[in-house]
Enzyme design. Structure first.
Site, PDB file in Angstrom:
ATOM      1  N   LYS A 159      27.630  33.485  -9.224  1.00  0.00           N
ATOM      2  CA  LYS A 159      27.380  32.386  -8.951  1.00  0.00           C
ATOM      3  C   LYS A 159      27.006  32.896  -7.248  1.00  0.00           C
ATOM      4  CE  LYS A 159      24.447  30.583  -9.934  1.00  0.00           C
ATOM      5  NZ  LYS A 159      23.720  30.653 -10.744  1.00  0.00           N
TER       6      LYS A 159
ATOM      7  N   HIS B 206      44.334  45.775 -18.340  1.00  0.00           N
ATOM      8  CA  HIS B 206      43.873  47.282 -18.473  1.00  0.00           C
ATOM      9  C   HIS B 206      43.145  47.993 -17.522  1.00  0.00           C
ATOM     10  CE1 HIS B 206      45.118  45.880 -23.049  1.00  0.00           C
ATOM     11  NE2 HIS B 206      44.726  45.038 -22.904  1.00  0.00           N
TER      12      HIS B 206
ATOM     13  N   CYS C   2       6.172  37.286  -7.447  1.00  0.00           N
ATOM     14  CA  CYS C   2       5.535  36.819  -6.176  1.00  0.00           C
ATOM     15  C   CYS C   2       5.006  35.432  -5.916  1.00  0.00           C
ATOM     16  CB  CYS C   2       4.708  38.247  -5.084  1.00  0.00           C
ATOM     17  SG  CYS C   2       4.792  39.873  -5.176  1.00  0.00           S
TER      18      CYS C   2
ATOM     19  N   GLU D 101      25.824  36.215  -5.960  1.00  0.00           N
ATOM     20  CA  GLU D 101      24.693  36.305  -5.543  1.00  0.00           C
ATOM     21  C   GLU D 101      24.241  35.272  -4.333  1.00  0.00           C
ATOM     22  OE1 GLU D 101      23.008  33.051  -8.967  1.00  0.00           O
ATOM     23  OE2 GLU D 101      21.377  34.583  -8.061  1.00  0.00           O
TER      24      GLU D 101
ATOM     25  N   ARG E  54      10.114  32.455  -4.931  1.00  0.00           N
ATOM     26  CA  ARG E  54       9.300  33.725  -6.173  1.00  0.00           C
ATOM     27  C   ARG E  54       9.191  34.776  -4.554  1.00  0.00           C
ATOM     28  NH1 ARG E  54       6.601  31.777 -10.572  1.00  0.00           N
ATOM     29  NH2 ARG E  54       5.934  33.673 -11.043  1.00  0.00           N
TER      30      ARG E  54
ATOM     31  N   LYS F 271      13.192  34.457  -7.526  1.00  0.00           N
ATOM     32  CA  LYS F 271      13.752  33.671  -8.100  1.00  0.00           C
ATOM     33  C   LYS F 271      13.504  34.130 -10.413  1.00  0.00           C
ATOM     34  CE  LYS F 271      15.540  29.335  -9.609  1.00  0.00           C
ATOM     35  NZ  LYS F 271      16.662  29.070 -10.209  1.00  0.00           N
TER      36      LYS F 271
ATOM     37  N   TRP G  98       7.830  39.575  -2.856  1.00  0.00           N
ATOM     38  CA  TRP G  98       8.828  39.873  -3.597  1.00  0.00           C
ATOM     39  C   TRP G  98       8.603  41.775  -3.685  1.00  0.00           C
ATOM     40  CZ3 TRP G  98      11.155  42.684  -7.247  1.00  0.00           C
ATOM     41  CH2 TRP G  98      12.637  42.977  -7.552  1.00  0.00           C
TER      42      TRP G  98
HETATM   43  C1  AGP Z   1      20.540  32.477 -11.517  1.00  0.00           C
HETATM   44  O1  AGP Z   1      21.534  32.298 -10.193  1.00  0.00           O
HETATM   45  C2  AGP Z   1      20.033  34.342 -11.103  1.00  0.00           C
HETATM   46  N1  AGP Z   1      18.825  33.799  -9.940  1.00  0.00           N
HETATM   47  C3  AGP Z   1      19.869  34.520 -12.635  1.00  0.00           C
HETATM   48  O2  AGP Z   1      20.333  35.959 -12.598  1.00  0.00           O
HETATM   49  C4  AGP Z   1      18.349  34.113 -13.278  1.00  0.00           C
HETATM   50  O3  AGP Z   1      19.480  33.282 -14.301  1.00  0.00           O
HETATM   51  C5  AGP Z   1      17.901  35.238 -15.440  1.00  0.00           C
HETATM   52  O4  AGP Z   1      16.948  35.911 -13.907  1.00  0.00           O
HETATM   53  C6  AGP Z   1      17.236  34.950 -15.713  1.00  0.00           C
HETATM   54  O5  AGP Z   1      16.150  33.968 -15.542  1.00  0.00           O
HETATM   55  P1  AGP Z   1      15.392  33.094 -16.569  1.00  0.00           P
HETATM   56  O6  AGP Z   1      16.262  32.528 -16.525  1.00  0.00           O
HETATM   57  O7  AGP Z   1      14.522  32.069 -15.251  1.00  0.00           O
HETATM   58  O8  AGP Z   1      15.021  33.697 -17.383  1.00  0.00           O
END
Ligand code: AGP
Length: 622
Positions: free
Chosen positions: A484, A503, A2, A487, A27, A617, A75
């Site tokens: 990407k 496989h 959050c 998500e 966040r 995020k 969140w």
């Molecule tokens: C990326 O697009 C994602 N939102 C996510 O995979 C992110 O990269 C991951 O949670 C790691 O975060 P960080 O780089 O802040 O550690």
């Protein structure tokens, strides 16, 4: 995860809090709320939904008028997104906002219930408000906070108002970030700097277990024993423009456009006299010579950046590199010790599993290196050495420019590693570094030709499932391109090493299923083309992402996205010839194309790419 904010000063508090929450919405965005002292009485407004719903509610009900308050964007972890579960939480005398997880909330709830407390929400956070109230009998806020945090297990950043102390904000933290903004006669607390960057660049960091008390007279910091401590005032090197959309429809598109510039900036910070030089952070040639094994530990996109780093380091420096998912690494009792280098890659520097992996690696005696974008973060501060990437604030949930600078830094590290271990001469390190300086131009070229990515997006907008395939660096890119896309578009997508599909997974291929084939690596191109043909023969629609000059047999490829990065073999090429890049460096422009495809597909599907459902995020929980 959050976002929390707090303010005291001469401005309209509700406006400042809402402004700050907008910067922290990355966040969490399933609910929001603020609490403000209005004529010495705390008035709380909160609602389920994005910040826009909160703004509508404030417009309808009238915003609280005052100069001191706290705010939250959520969140959900405990309890669904709802008005009741939204923060701030209050029990009458104490009102709080919380970022983190209280792991022992169930036992604390039982204890407090026995003491006569009742609860209205399903959150772990409400327990904190009640516990603070429980310890507040002497009406000493500082003591109540000190006693409360002794009982809490888990992570927290808390903003706290006591009803008997109008125009005073308290805050404390453990594990979750909390920064104190220091303006001219006005003060802020926030989960991240952009929340107050508009008002001040000066800040102080709160360490674990420290408490801050803020009123109109200023800011006082206390340690865990209640002893007043002095803090160093720091100045943010971010500009407010970096934390704003600046005319772009979404942060994600703005951040994609910033990539050429931030790659150059990051490179400039790592390169001296034409070659990467990490001696300033203690990563000397002597040290690199002694490393036996490398682990790259990270999550999500940062982990996929680590895969690119792995291919580069192994190829050039001939050191074994393992890429590990942080949530696995921390529990797998890894064989890691003092001859090993553990590289933690993270944009935010506050990802819970990556932090735990860092602690584990340190406890086993390994040397730790952070590759982190937020320099005041837990990972940046906790690692033995830190490469600070210079992407600036990344607001969109989908990571783009942070990935780009992570791989930039890892390439630079690979070059130095190889040189230190005698695998390449100084001249070659210089040539490779000059090649890396060509990347911004190549990325810019992809952005300038974004209509090609838009066209591909228009072909994907209605599909239900698709695949990415590639080999080597192209496989690492496929994983990132697929993540990407899924998500921010909610299209089911899987990425495979091109040779692996047959496989088992090839049984899923049927007429019209798109297979995005990343085919930039010339040493494995013929093999990748065979795999392309295998799926084509089963009805797949092939979208090839490759060098512009790459030719395929007629009928194999349905859509070709040719990247303008030179068609000549890289051996012996001069770095001065425009966009020409060694194959090894092609991931830099290629990932930009994959990001644009994901972005435009998301927009065409009517999704907000900056705030995809269910995501936040930074992932500060396990
Ligand atoms: C990326 O697009 C994602 N939102 C996510 O995979 C992110 O990269 C991951 O949670 C790691 O975060 P960080 O780089 O802040 O550690």
């Amino acid at each position: 995860m959050c976002g929390i904010v707090g303010y005291i000063g001469g401005r309209d508090c509700a406006d400042v809090l809402m402004d700050g929450l907008e910067k922290l919405e990355y966040r969490g965005y399933d609910s929001a709320g603020i609490a403000v002292f209005e004529k010495n009485i705390i008035r709380t407004v909160k609602t389920r939904g994005k910040l826009k719903c909160m703004a509508d509610k404030l417009a309808a009900e009238g915003k609280p008028e005052g100069f001191c308050g706290i705010g939250h964007t959520r969140w959900a972890t405990h309890g669904e997104p709802s008005d009741i579960n939204s923060h701030p939480h209050s029990n009458g005398r104490v009102t709080i906002v919380h970022n983190g997880i209280i792991e022992n909330y169930a036992e604390l709830k039982e204890f407090l219930t026995e003491k006569g407390y009742s609860f209205v929400s399903q959150t772990d956070s409400e327990i904190v408000a009640c516990l603070l109230d429980f310890y507040y009998d002497e009406r000493e806020p500082l003591r109540a906070i000190m006693e409360t945090v002794k009982e809490l297990r888990g992570s927290y950043a808390l903003g706290i108002l006591f009803k008997d102390f109008p125009d005073r904000v308290y805050a404390t933290r453990k594990g979750s970030p909390l920064i104190v903004g220091l303006g001219e006669s006005e003060y802020f607390i926030a989960s991240d700097i952009p929340a107050f960057l508009k008002y001040t660049k000066n800040y102080a960091l709160l360490d674990d277990d420290e408490i801050v008390a803020i009123d109109n007279g200023g800011v006082r910091f206390f340690d865990v024993h209640g002893i007043e401590v002095k803090k160093r005032v720091q100045t943010a090197d971010w500009d407010i423009e970096q934390a704003q959309k600046c005319g772009y429809p979404h942060y994600m598109l703005k951040e994609i456009h910033e990539q050429p510039e931030v790659v150059k900036k990051t490179l400039d910070s790592l390169v001296r006299d034409g070659v990467p030089d990490f001696s300033g952070i203690g990563l000397t040639d002597d040290f690199l010579r002694g490393v036996k094994r490398v682990f790259v530990v990270a999550c999500g996109t940062a982990m996929y950046a680590g895969m690119v780093g792995r291919y580069a380091v192994e190829k050039l420096a001939r050191v074994p590199v393992a890429v590990e998912i942080a949530s696995e690494f921390r529990y797998m009792d890894p064989i890691v010790g003092e001859d090993d280098l553990v590289i933690l890659v993270s944009q935010s520097g506050e990802t819970a599993d990556t932090i735990a992996s860092l602690e584990l690696a340190k406890s086993r005696g390994a040397k730790t290196l952070a590759v982190v974008n937020v320099k005041y973060s837990a990972i940046a501060r906790g690692a033995d050495m830190c490469i600070h990437t210079l992407a600036g604030p990344e607001i969109a949930v989908a990571s783009t420019k942070a990935y780009m600078v992570q791989i930039t830094a890892l390439y630079a590290l690979a070059f130095r590693f190889a040189y230190a271990r005698g695998k390449i001469p100084a001249d070659e390190m210089k040539r490779l570094t000059a090649q890396l300086y060509n990347a911004p131009k190549a990325i810019r070229d992809v952005i300038d030709n974004k209509d090609e990515c838009q066209f591909i997006a228009s072909q994907l907008v209605n599909v239900e499932t698709l695949f990415f395939i590639g080999r080597g660096f192209d496989y690492a890119l496929s994983l990132e391109g697929s993540l990407k896309l899924k998500e921010i578009t909610y299209i089911h997508s899987e990425a495979y090493a091109a040779g692996e599909l047959k496989h088992g997974t090839i049984s899923l291929i049927e007429r019209g299923i798109p297979v995005i084939t990343v085919a930039t690596q010339r040493d494995v191109l013929a093999k990748t083309v065979s795999n392309m043909e295998e799926v084509k023969a089963r009805g797949a629609t092939i979208i090839a992402v490759c060098r512009k000059g790459t030719e395929f047999a007629e009928g194999t490829v349905d859509i070709k996205l040719g990247l303008n990065i030179g068609d000549e073999p890289s051996v012996g090429c001069e770095p001065s010839i425009g966009c020409e890049l060694d194959d090894m460096l092609i991931p830099l422009p290629t990932v930009c194309a994959l990001q644009l495809i994901a972005y435009y597909t998301s927009v065409l599907r009517g999704i907000d790419p900056d705030k995809p459902r269910n995501l936040a995020k930074s992932v500060t929980t396990e």
